[in-house]
Design a protein around this motif. Structure first.
Motif, PDB file in Angstrom:
ATOM      1  N   SER A 136      40.667  45.817  51.608  1.00  0.00           N
ATOM      2  CA  SER A 136      42.061  45.868  51.166  1.00  0.00           C
ATOM      3  C   SER A 136      42.186  46.938  50.094  1.00  0.00           C
ATOM      4  O   SER A 136      41.258  47.186  49.332  1.00  0.00           O
ATOM      5  N   LEU A 137      43.343  47.595  50.066  1.00  0.00           N
ATOM      6  CA  LEU A 137      43.613  48.636  49.071  1.00  0.00           C
ATOM      7  C   LEU A 137      44.887  48.263  48.325  1.00  0.00           C
ATOM      8  O   LEU A 137      45.946  48.103  48.931  1.00  0.00           O
ATOM      9  N   THR A 138      44.751  48.139  47.005  1.00  0.00           N
ATOM     10  CA  THR A 138      45.882  47.780  46.157  1.00  0.00           C
ATOM     11  C   THR A 138      46.089  48.865  45.113  1.00  0.00           C
ATOM     12  O   THR A 138      45.127  49.406  44.573  1.00  0.00           O
ATOM     13  N   TYR A 139      47.349  49.171  44.834  1.00  0.00           N
ATOM     14  CA  TYR A 139      47.667  50.143  43.792  1.00  0.00           C
ATOM     15  C   TYR A 139      48.160  49.412  42.550  1.00  0.00           C
ATOM     16  O   TYR A 139      48.825  48.378  42.644  1.00  0.00           O
ATOM     17  N   THR A 140      47.814  49.968  41.398  1.00  0.00           N
ATOM     18  CA  THR A 140      48.317  49.412  40.146  1.00  0.00           C
ATOM     19  C   THR A 140      48.683  50.554  39.210  1.00  0.00           C
ATOM     20  O   THR A 140      48.494  51.724  39.529  1.00  0.00           O
ATOM     21  N   THR A 141      49.224  50.199  38.049  1.00  0.00           N
ATOM     22  CA  THR A 141      49.634  51.183  37.053  1.00  0.00           C
ATOM     23  C   THR A 141      48.737  51.078  35.831  1.00  0.00           C
ATOM     24  O   THR A 141      48.021  50.075  35.653  1.00  0.00           O
ATOM     25  N   VAL A 142      48.777  52.091  34.985  1.00  0.00           N
ATOM     26  CA  VAL A 142      47.856  52.118  33.854  1.00  0.00           C
ATOM     27  C   VAL A 142      48.082  50.946  32.898  1.00  0.00           C
ATOM     28  O   VAL A 142      47.126  50.430  32.312  1.00  0.00           O
ATOM     29  N   ASP A 143      49.327  50.509  32.758  1.00  0.00           N
ATOM     30  CA  ASP A 143      49.586  49.417  31.832  1.00  0.00           C
ATOM     31  C   ASP A 143      49.112  48.073  32.379  1.00  0.00           C
ATOM     32  O   ASP A 143      48.984  47.106  31.618  1.00  0.00           O
ATOM     33  N   ARG A 144      48.815  48.010  33.670  1.00  0.00           N
ATOM     34  CA  ARG A 144      48.328  46.771  34.279  1.00  0.00           C
ATOM     35  C   ARG A 144      46.858  46.856  34.678  1.00  0.00           C
ATOM     36  O   ARG A 144      46.314  45.902  35.230  1.00  0.00           O
ATOM     37  N   LEU A 145      46.235  47.992  34.400  1.00  0.00           N
ATOM     38  CA  LEU A 145      44.868  48.219  34.862  1.00  0.00           C
ATOM     39  C   LEU A 145      43.881  47.218  34.271  1.00  0.00           C
ATOM     40  O   LEU A 145      43.065  46.638  35.002  1.00  0.00           O
ATOM     41  N   ALA A 146      43.910  47.021  32.971  1.00  0.00           N
ATOM     42  CA  ALA A 146      42.946  46.125  32.334  1.00  0.00           C
ATOM     43  C   ALA A 146      43.012  44.724  32.940  1.00  0.00           C
ATOM     44  O   ALA A 146      41.973  44.105  33.217  1.00  0.00           O
ATOM     45  N   LYS A 147      44.211  44.232  33.173  1.00  0.00           N
ATOM     46  CA  LYS A 147      44.371  42.901  33.762  1.00  0.00           C
ATOM     47  C   LYS A 147      43.882  42.891  35.215  1.00  0.00           C
ATOM     48  O   LYS A 147      43.219  41.946  35.653  1.00  0.00           O
ATOM     49  N   ALA A 148      44.183  43.961  35.956  1.00  0.00           N
ATOM     50  CA  ALA A 148      43.766  44.034  37.358  1.00  0.00           C
ATOM     51  C   ALA A 148      42.245  44.056  37.492  1.00  0.00           C
ATOM     52  O   ALA A 148      41.700  43.556  38.486  1.00  0.00           O
ATOM     53  N   LEU A 149      41.561  44.607  36.517  1.00  0.00           N
ATOM     54  CA  LEU A 149      40.100  44.656  36.563  1.00  0.00           C
ATOM     55  C   LEU A 149      39.474  43.274  36.435  1.00  0.00           C
ATOM     56  O   LEU A 149      38.312  43.069  36.839  1.00  0.00           O
ATOM     57  N   GLN A 150      40.211  42.329  35.908  1.00  0.00           N
ATOM     58  CA  GLN A 150      39.698  40.964  35.784  1.00  0.00           C
ATOM     59  C   GLN A 150      39.477  40.315  37.146  1.00  0.00           C
ATOM     60  O   GLN A 150      38.705  39.361  37.269  1.00  0.00           O
ATOM     61  N   ASP A 151      40.128  40.848  38.184  1.00  0.00           N
ATOM     62  CA  ASP A 151      39.944  40.330  39.541  1.00  0.00           C
ATOM     63  C   ASP A 151      38.697  40.886  40.206  1.00  0.00           C
ATOM     64  O   ASP A 151      38.411  40.551  41.365  1.00  0.00           O
ATOM     65  N   LYS A 152      37.959  41.732  39.504  1.00  0.00           N
ATOM     66  CA  LYS A 152      36.685  42.276  39.960  1.00  0.00           C
ATOM     67  C   LYS A 152      36.759  42.946  41.338  1.00  0.00           C
ATOM     68  O   LYS A 152      36.103  42.525  42.289  1.00  0.00           O
ATOM     69  N   PRO A 153      37.567  44.004  41.468  1.00  0.00           N
ATOM     70  CA  PRO A 153      37.552  44.746  42.730  1.00  0.00           C
ATOM     71  C   PRO A 153      36.171  45.355  42.954  1.00  0.00           C
ATOM     72  O   PRO A 153      35.394  45.529  42.009  1.00  0.00           O
TER      73      PRO A 153
END
Length: 223
Positions: A36-53
């Protein structure tokens, strides 16, 4: 199911072109249903990394408004720490083209990439060639098909690269000189890959470029 996370697009690089190149490169893998490929923004990056892609693709200059007299930088200390921790604990990171540009040369992010963009002359024909020394050495080193070689009218990225502490797998040349186009290394338990091409959509969708990009992403994601 492998999970990919991408942060793309900046002042000089339209998000739509980068997404087009990325998705065309990964088309067969994406269509397989195994990633799966998901896009995010810089202000949400730190939180998105918590999902361990499994891997993160960064194609974004650190300057939000580079044409202004006083540019604003998006990379703050908390986000930078989240990025480094994610990779150190086992994540994969692809610093692609402008993902190497304008970040503090003495900062922690550049200490992880072990290289950075310095400058580029006016666009002209650039040749991208697999480095002769690019050989697989265990599981932590990346190697590309030694037959990969292509030319395109492009920005010739001249970079600083700590060759002694990384694995150079691609070199570049033009009438302006020679530089390094790709390198990779482990970082803690994770993997870091840096790739300089490409700026233009016509290069992003070249068959050789798509093969190269897919190989980089798969290596980062251990797929």
């Amino acid at each position: 199911m492998h999970k990919l996370l991408a942060v793309i697009g900046d002042y000089y690089h339209p998000e739509t072109d980068i997404a087009d190149g990325l998705e065309q490169s990964l088309a067969s893998w994406l269509n397989s249903g195994k990633v799966s490929l998901t896009y995010t923004t810089v202000d949400r990056l730190a939180k998105a990394l918590q999902d361990k892609p499994d891997a993160v693709i960064l194609f974004k200059d650190d300057k939000i408004n580079p044409a202004d007299e006083r540019p604003i930088h998006w990379l703050d200390a908390d986000t930078e720490q989240a990025m480094l921790q994610y990779v150190y604990e086992g994540g994969g990171w692809l610093s692609w083209h402008s993902g190497l540009a304008s970040y503090p040369e003495d900062g922690a992010y550049i200490s992880m990439t072990r290289g950075y963009f310095k400058y580029h002359p006016d666009q002209k024909l650039v040749r991208f060639t697999a480095a002769p020394s690019a050989t697989a050495d265990g599981s932590e080193h990346f190697a590309i098909d030694p037959a990969i070689s292509f030319e395109s009218k492009e920005e010739h990225y001249f970079v600083h690269c700590e060759e002694a502490s990384t694995n150079v797998f691609m070199r570049t040349s033009s009438e302006d000189g020679e530089s390094i186009g790709g390198w990779s290394h482990p970082y803690g338990k994770g993997r870091v890959c840096c790739l300089t091409p490409a700026h233009n959509l016509h290069t992003l969708i070249l068959p050789e470029m798509k093969q190269l990009l897919e190989a980089c992403v798969r290596w980062c994601a251990r797929a």
